[in-house]
Every structure is written in C-alpha cells, then in structure tokens.
Design an enzyme around this catalytic site. Structure first.
Site, PDB file in Angstrom:
ATOM      1  N   SER A 101       0.676  -1.078  -0.056  1.00  0.00           N
ATOM      2  CA  SER A 101      -0.051   0.003   0.041  1.00  0.00           C
ATOM      3  C   SER A 101       0.958   1.212   0.118  1.00  0.00           C
ATOM      4  O   SER A 101       1.819   1.574  -0.977  1.00  0.00           O
ATOM      5  CB  SER A 101      -1.038  -0.091   1.364  1.00  0.00           C
ATOM      6  OG  SER A 101      -2.050   0.939   1.251  1.00  0.00           O
ATOM      7  N   ASP A 147      -9.595  -5.349  -4.667  1.00  0.00           N
ATOM      8  CA  ASP A 147      -8.824  -4.306  -3.390  1.00  0.00           C
ATOM      9  C   ASP A 147     -10.368  -2.901  -3.666  1.00  0.00           C
ATOM     10  O   ASP A 147     -10.149  -2.259  -4.339  1.00  0.00           O
ATOM     11  CB  ASP A 147      -7.753  -3.821  -3.873  1.00  0.00           C
ATOM     12  CG  ASP A 147      -6.854  -2.973  -3.066  1.00  0.00           C
ATOM     13  OD1 ASP A 147      -7.558  -2.287  -2.286  1.00  0.00           O
ATOM     14  OD2 ASP A 147      -5.664  -3.009  -2.874  1.00  0.00           O
ATOM     15  N   HIS A 177      -7.679  -6.055  -0.173  1.00  0.00           N
ATOM     16  CA  HIS A 177      -6.368  -5.015   0.025  1.00  0.00           C
ATOM     17  C   HIS A 177      -5.155  -5.600   1.073  1.00  0.00           C
ATOM     18  O   HIS A 177      -3.997  -5.595   0.722  1.00  0.00           O
ATOM     19  CB  HIS A 177      -6.744  -3.537   0.718  1.00  0.00           C
ATOM     20  CG  HIS A 177      -5.578  -2.630   0.512  1.00  0.00           C
ATOM     21  ND1 HIS A 177      -5.029  -1.965  -0.533  1.00  0.00           N
ATOM     22  CD2 HIS A 177      -5.205  -1.990   1.685  1.00  0.00           C
ATOM     23  CE1 HIS A 177      -3.911  -1.401  -0.137  1.00  0.00           C
ATOM     24  NE2 HIS A 177      -4.050  -1.194   1.132  1.00  0.00           N
TER      25      HIS A 177
END
Length: 273
Positions: A95, A224, A253
């Site tokens: 991320s 995601d 995610h």
C-alpha cells in the site's frame, strides 16, 4: 528496543532478524512493522535476513510533527539501509509502503537493491486529476482525513471491513486481525496519520516507476476496495522497464495477512528467480 536515530533526530524503531539476503518490508497506512508478521516469520524460516521498520510517526517510532511525505519517508529508509549496511536487498512494500519502496529505489537505491515488490500499492497515483481521470475523487480522501482527525478510534475499526474484504458475502471475518489492525493504528500519531493521507493519495510515482530498471513484482488483489486495481497495480506494471504483474481475483487490500500462504509462495518464487 532497536532504534536508529536519523540525522534530524527522529528515532525509528526496527526489527532485524536472521542472516542471509536482506528482505526489507515497508508497511501501509496507518500501521507498523508488525503488519508483516506472516511474512517476517515465513522468510526468516526460509533463510533470509528480514527487516521491518515503523515509519516516522507510526508504531513505536518518534511521533514527530514534520516530515510526513514520500521524499522524507524514502530518505529515512536510505538512512536505515546505510546504518544496517544492507546490500543486494529486496524491498517489499504494501500500500503506502509500495510508494515508499519505489521512491526509495528510484532516488537512493542504486547499488544496494536487487529486486522490489509492490503489493496492493498506491503507485502510480491514487487521486483523480486531469492526468488521472479514473482515479479516486479527492472527496474520498477528505473523508478519510476528517475521520482520522475527529473519529480515529471508531474509524480504525470500521475501515478493517473493506480493508480485508470482510464486508463481502461469505467472508471469514477474524476479529483478531481487526483488533491487531486497530492496535497498530492507535499506537501511531494522529498528526502523522493525517499528513500521510496526502502523501499516499496525491504523490505521483510515474517517473519513479519509469526510471527503475531492477526486477519489480507487482501484486494486487482484483477486489481491492482501498487501492483500486484497475488504476494502480494494473497501470504501474506497464510503466516498469522490468516489471511483472500478478493479479488475484477476489483478493482484498490486506491480502498479505488474509492470503499469506499464497502471497508468501509467490514472493518466494520471485525472490529465487
């Protein structure tokens, strides 16, 4: 605790286990190095030296008021890498950590980095603008900012549902994973978390991606709900000179945690290739 004091006085907490080729893990917002437990343990057992830090203002690192931007994050990593004298390292970012990895590799990594991995990463850019018309509207990030500033305790529970796909029908919800996310988040500074939202949503990594010539693996879940695959991972892979994309139907995610067995297997194969 193992800490490194940076040139500006910020203390960065880190974990450094084992011997062998170094693998440096970079966590996402608003978490800490603890988010890599499933990978740190696995790759230590595989004979790698595994390192994870808590980004400035996050986890057990100094809750400083300044420096919560990608350029500083990347230079912080460069100082840590130099202090630990890491060479032939593999850098893995999830991320926000994916953005940190590619900015570090592009600006500071020459001669020290063997490979990089971007997992569910915010690259090349998240926010919608004239150059990224299909991006996420700024209003979404303004809402995250508002909730972080005024309602962090509850927001950090609520966000775990889309983060791990726990809002999907038939999801196997783990309260322990949710609580661990909340624990990590609440350890950090509200100021660091607030400022980091701009860093992860508005930083443009296009030129970083284009400039990197080492092998880079892009891994992204197709479901995601935090960092949409179609405008990030799918695009990032096309900008890399030596990139490889693995996309995962239905994965969320937070797939390094919920789908650790699959992710670790694919990481290991890339590391050994």
């Amino acid at each position: 605790m193992s800490t490194i004091t940076l040139k500006d006085g910020t203390e960065i907490y880190y974990k450094d286990w084992g011997k062998g080729q170094p693998v440096f893990f970079h966590h996402g917002w608003p978490l800490s190095g603890d988010d890599w437990d499933a990978q740190m343990f696995f790759f230590l057992e595989q004979g790698y030296r595994v390192i994870a830090h808590d980004r400035r203002g996050h986890g057990r690192s100094s809750q400083v008021a300044e420096g919560h931007n990608m350029d500083t994050y990347a230079s912080d990593v460069a100082e840590i890498v130099e202090a630990l004298d890491l060479k032939d390292a593999i850098h893995v970012g999830h991320s926000t950590g994916g953005g940190e990895v590619i900015r570090y590799v592009a600006k500071h990594g020459k001669g020290r980095v063997a490979k990089a991995v971007l997992i569910s990463a915010v690259t090349p850019i998240m926010v919608q603008n004239e150059n990224n018309p299909n991006g996420v509207p700024i209003s979404v990030f303004d809402d995250i900012r508002n909730n972080t500033a005024k309602n962090r305790q509850q927001f950090f529970i609520d966000i775990t549902f889309p983060f791990y796909g726990y809002n999907r029908e038939g999801a196997n919800v783990s309260e322990g994973i949710q609580r661990n996310w909340w624990r990590q988040g609440m350890m950090g500074s509200v100021k660091a978390h607030y400022d980091c939202i701009k860093a992860f949503s508005e930083t443009d990594f296009t030129e970083d991606l284009k400039s990197v010539d080492i092998p880079v693996l892009v891994m992204h879940g197709e479901d995601d709900q935090i960092v949409p695959f179609e405008t990030t991972g799918k695009v990032a892979a096309t900008l890399l000179k030596n990139g490889k994309l693995i996309s995962y139907p239905g994965f969320p995610h937070g797939m390094p945690t919920t789908e650790a067995e699959t992710i670790n297997k694919d990481l290991l194969e890339f590391f050994k290739s």
